[in-house]
Motif scaffolding. Sequence first.
Motif, PDB file in Angstrom:
ATOM      1  N   ASN A 359       0.830  -1.208   0.000  1.00  0.00           N
ATOM      2  CA  ASN A 359       0.000   0.000   0.000  1.00  0.00           C
ATOM      3  C   ASN A 359       0.863   1.256   0.000  1.00  0.00           C
ATOM      4  OD1 ASN A 359      -1.351   2.227   1.964  1.00  0.00           O
ATOM      5  ND2 ASN A 359      -2.939   1.244   0.734  1.00  0.00           N
ATOM      6  N   GLU A 360       1.922   1.243   0.801  1.00  0.00           N
ATOM      7  CA  GLU A 360       2.795   2.412   0.900  1.00  0.00           C
ATOM      8  C   GLU A 360       3.531   2.657  -0.415  1.00  0.00           C
ATOM      9  OE1 GLU A 360       3.667   5.422   3.861  1.00  0.00           O
ATOM     10  OE2 GLU A 360       2.191   3.825   3.624  1.00  0.00           O
ATOM     11  N   TRP A 366       2.393   6.908  -6.680  1.00  0.00           N
ATOM     12  CA  TRP A 366       1.348   7.812  -7.170  1.00  0.00           C
ATOM     13  C   TRP A 366       1.772   9.266  -6.970  1.00  0.00           C
ATOM     14  CZ3 TRP A 366      -1.554  11.766  -5.231  1.00  0.00           C
ATOM     15  CH2 TRP A 366      -2.664  12.158  -5.966  1.00  0.00           C
ATOM     16  N   LEU A 367       2.360   9.562  -5.803  1.00  0.00           N
ATOM     17  CA  LEU A 367       2.822  10.925  -5.526  1.00  0.00           C
ATOM     18  C   LEU A 367       3.921  11.351  -6.496  1.00  0.00           C
ATOM     19  CD1 LEU A 367       2.919  11.211  -1.620  1.00  0.00           C
ATOM     20  CD2 LEU A 367       1.731  12.753  -3.186  1.00  0.00           C
ATOM     21  N   VAL A 368       4.847  10.448  -6.770  1.00  0.00           N
ATOM     22  CA  VAL A 368       5.917  10.748  -7.725  1.00  0.00           C
ATOM     23  C   VAL A 368       5.318  11.083  -9.090  1.00  0.00           C
ATOM     24  CG1 VAL A 368       7.850   9.774  -9.026  1.00  0.00           C
ATOM     25  CG2 VAL A 368       7.687   9.389  -6.562  1.00  0.00           C
ATOM     26  N   LYS A 369       4.383  10.257  -9.526  1.00  0.00           N
ATOM     27  CA  LYS A 369       3.751  10.471 -10.829  1.00  0.00           C
ATOM     28  C   LYS A 369       2.983  11.792 -10.864  1.00  0.00           C
ATOM     29  CE  LYS A 369       0.402   8.414 -14.026  1.00  0.00           C
ATOM     30  NZ  LYS A 369      -0.595   7.326 -14.225  1.00  0.00           N
ATOM     31  N   LYS A 370       2.228  12.079  -9.800  1.00  0.00           N
ATOM     32  CA  LYS A 370       1.415  13.296  -9.755  1.00  0.00           C
ATOM     33  C   LYS A 370       2.299  14.547  -9.743  1.00  0.00           C
ATOM     34  CE  LYS A 370      -2.392  13.796  -9.563  1.00  0.00           C
ATOM     35  NZ  LYS A 370      -3.409  14.186 -10.573  1.00  0.00           N
ATOM     36  N   CYS A 371       3.378  14.518  -8.975  1.00  0.00           N
ATOM     37  CA  CYS A 371       4.282  15.674  -8.927  1.00  0.00           C
ATOM     38  C   CYS A 371       4.967  15.892 -10.273  1.00  0.00           C
ATOM     39  CB  CYS A 371       5.325  15.486  -7.824  1.00  0.00           C
ATOM     40  SG  CYS A 371       4.675  15.641  -6.152  1.00  0.00           S
ATOM     41  N   LYS A 372       5.370  14.797 -10.917  1.00  0.00           N
ATOM     42  CA  LYS A 372       5.998  14.918 -12.237  1.00  0.00           C
ATOM     43  C   LYS A 372       5.020  15.487 -13.250  1.00  0.00           C
ATOM     44  CE  LYS A 372       9.620  11.366 -12.030  1.00  0.00           C
ATOM     45  NZ  LYS A 372      10.100  10.075 -12.597  1.00  0.00           N
ATOM     46  N   CYS A 461       9.646  16.532  -3.172  1.00  0.00           N
ATOM     47  CA  CYS A 461       8.691  15.457  -2.904  1.00  0.00           C
ATOM     48  C   CYS A 461       9.012  14.232  -3.755  1.00  0.00           C
ATOM     49  CB  CYS A 461       7.265  15.942  -3.175  1.00  0.00           C
ATOM     50  SG  CYS A 461       5.986  14.743  -2.731  1.00  0.00           S
ATOM     51  N   ILE A 462       9.371  14.463  -5.005  1.00  0.00           N
ATOM     52  CA  ILE A 462       9.734  13.352  -5.895  1.00  0.00           C
ATOM     53  C   ILE A 462      10.954  12.615  -5.348  1.00  0.00           C
ATOM     54  CG2 ILE A 462      10.628  12.796  -8.195  1.00  0.00           C
ATOM     55  CD1 ILE A 462       8.913  15.142  -9.260  1.00  0.00           C
ATOM     56  N   VAL A 463      11.962  13.372  -4.954  1.00  0.00           N
ATOM     57  CA  VAL A 463      13.191  12.771  -4.417  1.00  0.00           C
ATOM     58  C   VAL A 463      12.888  11.997  -3.135  1.00  0.00           C
ATOM     59  CG1 VAL A 463      15.456  13.265  -3.420  1.00  0.00           C
ATOM     60  CG2 VAL A 463      14.685  14.512  -5.454  1.00  0.00           C
ATOM     61  N   HIS A 464      12.093  12.604  -2.255  1.00  0.00           N
ATOM     62  CA  HIS A 464      11.743  11.966  -0.978  1.00  0.00           C
ATOM     63  C   HIS A 464      10.989  10.659  -1.208  1.00  0.00           C
ATOM     64  CE1 HIS A 464      10.160  11.368   3.054  1.00  0.00           C
ATOM     65  NE2 HIS A 464       8.923  11.410   2.576  1.00  0.00           N
ATOM     66  N   CYS A 465       9.988  10.701  -2.072  1.00  0.00           N
ATOM     67  CA  CYS A 465       9.174   9.504  -2.315  1.00  0.00           C
ATOM     68  C   CYS A 465       9.984   8.406  -3.002  1.00  0.00           C
ATOM     69  CB  CYS A 465       7.947   9.863  -3.155  1.00  0.00           C
ATOM     70  SG  CYS A 465       6.743  10.885  -2.274  1.00  0.00           S
ATOM     71  N   SER A 467      13.137   7.902  -2.673  1.00  0.00           N
ATOM     72  CA  SER A 467      14.029   7.348  -1.657  1.00  0.00           C
ATOM     73  C   SER A 467      13.296   6.322  -0.793  1.00  0.00           C
ATOM     74  CB  SER A 467      14.585   8.475  -0.786  1.00  0.00           C
ATOM     75  OG  SER A 467      15.361   7.966   0.274  1.00  0.00           O
ATOM     76  N   LEU A 468      12.060   6.651  -0.415  1.00  0.00           N
ATOM     77  CA  LEU A 468      11.271   5.721   0.394  1.00  0.00           C
ATOM     78  C   LEU A 468      10.901   4.474  -0.405  1.00  0.00           C
ATOM     79  CD1 LEU A 468       8.866   8.107   2.368  1.00  0.00           C
ATOM     80  CD2 LEU A 468      10.908   6.937   3.197  1.00  0.00           C
ATOM     81  N   VAL A 469      10.602   4.662  -1.678  1.00  0.00           N
ATOM     82  CA  VAL A 469      10.287   3.514  -2.538  1.00  0.00           C
ATOM     83  C   VAL A 469      11.477   2.565  -2.588  1.00  0.00           C
ATOM     84  CG1 VAL A 469       9.914   2.806  -4.937  1.00  0.00           C
ATOM     85  CG2 VAL A 469       8.549   4.655  -3.951  1.00  0.00           C
ATOM     86  N   HIS A 470      12.664   3.127  -2.714  1.00  0.00           N
ATOM     87  CA  HIS A 470      13.877   2.305  -2.759  1.00  0.00           C
ATOM     88  C   HIS A 470      14.059   1.526  -1.454  1.00  0.00           C
ATOM     89  CE1 HIS A 470      17.947   1.080  -3.757  1.00  0.00           C
ATOM     90  NE2 HIS A 470      18.380   1.611  -2.609  1.00  0.00           N
ATOM     91  N   GLU A 471      13.877   2.210  -0.322  1.00  0.00           N
ATOM     92  CA  GLU A 471      14.051   1.558   0.979  1.00  0.00           C
ATOM     93  C   GLU A 471      13.010   0.460   1.198  1.00  0.00           C
ATOM     94  OE1 GLU A 471      14.031   4.451   4.074  1.00  0.00           O
ATOM     95  OE2 GLU A 471      15.637   5.662   3.177  1.00  0.00           O
TER      96      GLU A 471
END
Length: 479
Positions: A359-360, A366-372, A461-465, A467-471
Motif C-alpha cells: 500500500n505504501e 502515485w505521488l511521484v507520478k502526480k508531482c511529475k 517530494c519526488i526525491v523523498h518519495c 528514496s522511500l520507494v527504494h528503501e
Amino acid sequence: MEALLRWAAELGVSDSPSAPSPSSCLGRSLLIADFPDAGGRGLAAARDLRRGELVLRAPRAALLTSDRVMDDDHRIASSVASHLPRLSSVQTLIICLLSEVGKGKSSNWYLYLSQLPSYYTILATFNDFETEALQVDEAIWVAQKALRGIRSDWEEATPLMKGLGFKPKLLMFKSWIWAFATVSSRTLHIAWDDAGCLCPIGDLFNYAAPNDDNSSTDEDRDDMMHQETNKMLDQTDFDSSEKLTDGGYEDVNEYRLYARKRYRKGEQVLLAYGTYTNLELLEHYGFLLGENPNEKIYIPLDLDLCMIGSWPRDSLYILPNGHPSFALLCALRLWTTPRNRRKALSHQIYSGSLLSVENELEILKWLVKKCKETLQQLPTTIEFDDNLLVLLCKLQNRTSCITEMNRSIFEQEFAPFFRFHGFKLDCSIHSKLPVRLLRSLERWGLAVQWRCNYKRTLTKCIVHCKSLVHELSLQQNQQ
C-alpha cells in the motif's frame, strides 16, 4: 524621518518603559536601519535585547483607527453610520485613511502618512501579465479573487466617498487599492475593530515566520545575567517566559511589542504577524520568504480523494521539505485501500499507521507520478526560472542590457512583457526604464520566485518519495 520620530515621541510612542525622549521615540532599544536582503527598511536593536523584553509601546492616542478618525470628524462618522451594516470594518478604515490623506498637511497624521510607501506589491496590485506569471492555477485564482473582492468593496464605498466630497484622485480605484494594501500589510490587531489599527513606528517591524522553538536554555540563562543590567537601566524586571507573543493592546491602554527572541546589538528585530504560506504573504503583505516553515504546496487532487475521510481539503498538502502532510498521507492510504476494506482499516489509517509495504509503495509511486505531471504541465522549468530571476534582478539594479540576454529567455518572457506594457525596447536607454516598468519587474520577480519555490518543493517530494520507494523495495525483497 526625524520629524516623524519627534512627532511620535510627542504622542507617547517610546522604545523605553520610561518617558520617551522629546527628540525621538527611538534610540534606547531600537534604531531605524536598512536591511537590503531582509525586508528593506526595518528596526535594529540599539543594544542587546533579551527574549520577551518590551521594545516598543504606543498609547491609544497614537494609533490611527476608524473610531479615532470618526471621533475627530463627525461628518465621516455620520456618513459611515448611515451605510452600516453594509460597510465592513476594513472598508470603514480605508475610507478614514483616504479622508486623512485628502486633508494633506492639515491632517493630524500628516507626518505619518507622508512616510507610507507610495506603492505596494500585494497580489491585488498584480496586472494580468504578472498574475499569469504565477503559472499555477490555484495562485492565479487567489490573485484574481482578491482583486475582484477589492473592486467590489470600492464600488460599494464610492457613493459614500463622493458624498463626503473626496477629491477625484482619491475616488480612483488605484487610490483604493493603495489604501487597502496599507491596511492589509501594516495594521496591528486590536480587540475592538476587526480592521486593526495603524501604529506609527510599530509598523516598521519586518516579518519573521512564527517558530515554536523561540526559546532556549541559553537565553533563559542569559535572562539571569540581564537582571543587574536592568537595574542599572532602571528597567522593571519581569519573567520573559510570560511574554511568549510579539505583543498586543494591553490593559494599560497602549500597544506593547516585545522581543520574540534574544537580539544582539545591530541585529534586525522582527515580528511574527501570524502563520502564513508564501502565497498568503504575497496576498496580504506583498513579499515572500525563501525559507518559509509554514509553506504548504497543493497539487491537483481527484475529487473523490478530497472527499474521502474527514480531512479538510486545506490539510492535504506537501511540506517545504517535500514530505506529504499527515492528512494527505492518511487520505492516500485510505483512497488506495479497496472499498470493502476501508471501514475495517480506517482506525489504523486515522492513527497514521502504515497498512502494508504494498500500500505504501502504491501511494508513494502515485505521488511521484502526480508531482511529475504537475511539473510537466507548467510552461517553464526551475532552471529557466532561476536564470530569469537573475536577469530580473540585474534589470532592477540596472546592471544588464536586455538585448544582451539569452535569446530564448528574451523571446519567451521579456518580449511579451514589453508588448504588454506597450514599451518599445531601445537598448540605448536600458538604464532609464520607466518607474512603472521597474515596479512591474519587481512584482514579476515575486511571481517567478513563488513559482520557483512551488516547483522546488514538488521536486523535493519526488526525491523523498523515490528514496522511500527504494528503501521499502529493499525491505520487501529481504522478506
